[in-house]
Enzyme design. Structure first.
Site, PDB file in Angstrom:
ATOM      1  N   ASP A   1       0.831  -1.210   0.000  1.00  0.00           N
ATOM      2  CA  ASP A   1       0.000   0.000   0.000  1.00  0.00           C
ATOM      3  C   ASP A   1       0.861   1.253   0.000  1.00  0.00           C
ATOM      4  O   ASP A   1       2.068   1.185   0.223  1.00  0.00           O
ATOM      5  CB  ASP A   1      -0.963   0.003   1.203  1.00  0.00           C
ATOM      6  CG  ASP A   1      -0.263  -0.175   2.546  1.00  0.00           C
ATOM      7  OD1 ASP A   1       0.984  -0.224   2.587  1.00  0.00           O
ATOM      8  OD2 ASP A   1      -0.964  -0.264   3.567  1.00  0.00           O
TER       9      ASP A   1
ATOM     10  N   ASN B   1      -8.489   0.004  13.369  1.00  0.00           N
ATOM     11  CA  ASN B   1      -9.876  -0.247  12.955  1.00  0.00           C
ATOM     12  C   ASN B   1     -10.022  -1.603  12.249  1.00  0.00           C
ATOM     13  O   ASN B   1     -11.057  -1.885  11.665  1.00  0.00           O
ATOM     14  CB  ASN B   1     -10.358   0.875  12.018  1.00  0.00           C
ATOM     15  CG  ASN B   1      -9.520   0.959  10.753  1.00  0.00           C
ATOM     16  OD1 ASN B   1      -8.561   0.210  10.580  1.00  0.00           O
ATOM     17  ND2 ASN B   1      -9.897   1.851   9.855  1.00  0.00           N
TER      18      ASN B   1
ATOM     19  N   HIS C   1      -8.103  -2.623   9.705  1.00  0.00           N
ATOM     20  CA  HIS C   1      -7.706  -2.638   8.287  1.00  0.00           C
ATOM     21  C   HIS C   1      -6.435  -3.456   8.080  1.00  0.00           C
ATOM     22  O   HIS C   1      -5.630  -3.630   8.997  1.00  0.00           O
ATOM     23  CB  HIS C   1      -7.576  -1.217   7.707  1.00  0.00           C
ATOM     24  CG  HIS C   1      -6.366  -0.445   8.108  1.00  0.00           C
ATOM     25  ND1 HIS C   1      -6.278   0.920   7.966  1.00  0.00           N
ATOM     26  CD2 HIS C   1      -5.181  -0.821   8.655  1.00  0.00           C
ATOM     27  CE1 HIS C   1      -5.101   1.335   8.382  1.00  0.00           C
ATOM     28  NE2 HIS C   1      -4.421   0.300   8.812  1.00  0.00           N
TER      29      HIS C   1
ATOM     30  N   GLU D   1     -10.161  -0.877   4.242  1.00  0.00           N
ATOM     31  CA  GLU D   1     -10.826  -0.306   5.405  1.00  0.00           C
ATOM     32  C   GLU D   1     -12.132  -1.068   5.701  1.00  0.00           C
ATOM     33  O   GLU D   1     -12.657  -1.770   4.818  1.00  0.00           O
ATOM     34  CB  GLU D   1     -11.142   1.169   5.119  1.00  0.00           C
ATOM     35  CG  GLU D   1      -9.921   2.026   4.798  1.00  0.00           C
ATOM     36  CD  GLU D   1      -9.083   2.382   6.028  1.00  0.00           C
ATOM     37  OE1 GLU D   1      -9.099   1.632   7.025  1.00  0.00           O
ATOM     38  OE2 GLU D   1      -8.395   3.408   5.999  1.00  0.00           O
TER      39      GLU D   1
HETATM   40  P1  PGA Z   1       1.125   0.213  13.134  1.00  0.00           P
HETATM   41  O1  PGA Z   1       0.117   0.261  11.921  1.00  0.00           O
HETATM   42  O2  PGA Z   1       2.002  -0.967  12.908  1.00  0.00           O
HETATM   43  O3  PGA Z   1       1.912   1.497  13.056  1.00  0.00           O
HETATM   44  O4  PGA Z   1       0.322   0.087  14.382  1.00  0.00           O
HETATM   45  C1  PGA Z   1      -0.585  -0.894  11.605  1.00  0.00           C
HETATM   46  C2  PGA Z   1      -1.486  -0.649  10.419  1.00  0.00           C
HETATM   47  O5  PGA Z   1      -2.188   0.356  10.389  1.00  0.00           O
HETATM   48  O6  PGA Z   1      -1.468  -1.483   9.509  1.00  0.00           O
END
Ligand code: PGA
Length: 248
Positions: free
Chosen positions: A67, A136, A138, A143
């Site tokens: 992504d 959340n 994702h 999402e």
């Molecule tokens: P993080 O992000 O590892 O910084 O907690 C995880 C994500 O949003 O995929």
């Protein structure tokens, strides 16, 4: 799906790094798709250390982008490309030709999606996908509510992702859209390792593992993958109804 709980983020990361290293030893031209963020950063540090210690050759490994933030230059230190460049590509001398990464500034984002779809097909699929879990639920920028049939696509970011994502950037930045592989491509990977650490992830980890598998929690789809591993540290696992035993 196999669930493992480790005492610490460091132990979880060492184990995940071991899987990546073992794959590249067994298949030097393995196709890797790597999440960015605070969760997997420590895994990549251990990959680099192990690769240097054991002289593991990454010169034929191939990277497919998971992504990227739309409208953020690749050179911005908060971009997904920049993160992986610093943590993996530069230290392991993974060259430009080995990497197929979304350009979040492409004029034609649909064409950008199509070229990644085509590339995944050309390389005969992704061997190993490393994922984090967003607050959340994702994975990539899939999402809550996303269709699980999509391939690479441009996503409107959820409010939670817009707010949480600011932590990767030093200056003021407006995060509106992301470009991401779709759930169908993530689930087509031959192996998935999904990581979560820290108590801030304990609620979403519980929901992912204990609620019904659905597109409201995109990470829950990983549970259906026949060769998936979920690695948690004790803090991320602390709210699970049935605490799995901790890896020694
Ligand atoms: P993080 O992000 O590892 O910084 O907690 C995880 C994500 O949003 O995929």
């Amino acid at each position: 799906m196999r669930l493992s709980v480790f005492k610490t983020h460091d132990e979880l990361s060492r184990s995940a790094a071991g899987h990546i290293i073992q794959l590249v030893i067994a298949k030097p031209n393995a196709v890797l798709c790597l999440a960015t963020g605070n969760t997997p950063g420590l895994t990549y540090k251990h990959v680099v250390e192990l690769a240097k210690k054991d002289q593991v050759d990454f010169s034929r490994a191939r990277i497919i982008s998971l992504d990227e933030w739309v409208d953020i230059p690749r050179t911005n230190p908060g971009s997904c490309y920049s993160f992986l460049h610093e943590h993996i590509f530069a230290p392991l001398e993974i060259h430009h030709e080995q990497i197929n990464f979304f350009n979040g500034q492409a004029v034609d984002l649909i064409a950008e999606c199509q070229q990644i779809d085509k590339k995944i097909h050309e390389v005969d699929g992704i061997d190993l996908m490393v994922l984090g879990i967003g607050m959340n639920g994702h994975i990539g920028f899939n999402e809550p509510g996303v269709s699980n049939n999509l391939k690479a696509h441009v996503a409107e970011l959820d409010d939670a992702t817009r707010v949480v994502g600011k932590k990767y950037f030093s200056g003021e930045v407006e995060l509106k859209r992301g470009i991401t592989l779709g759930i169908s491509q993530i689930l087509a990977a031959k192996k998935i390792i999904m990581l979560a650490n820290g108590s801030s992830k304990s609620d979403i980890v519980k929901r992912t593992l204990e609620e019904e598998i659905s597109n409201f929690i995109p990470a829950s789809f990983v549970l259906n993958h026949p060769n998936s591993f979920i690695f948690l540290d004790e803090l991320a696992a602390e709210k699970l109804s049935q605490r799995p035993s901790v890896n020694p």
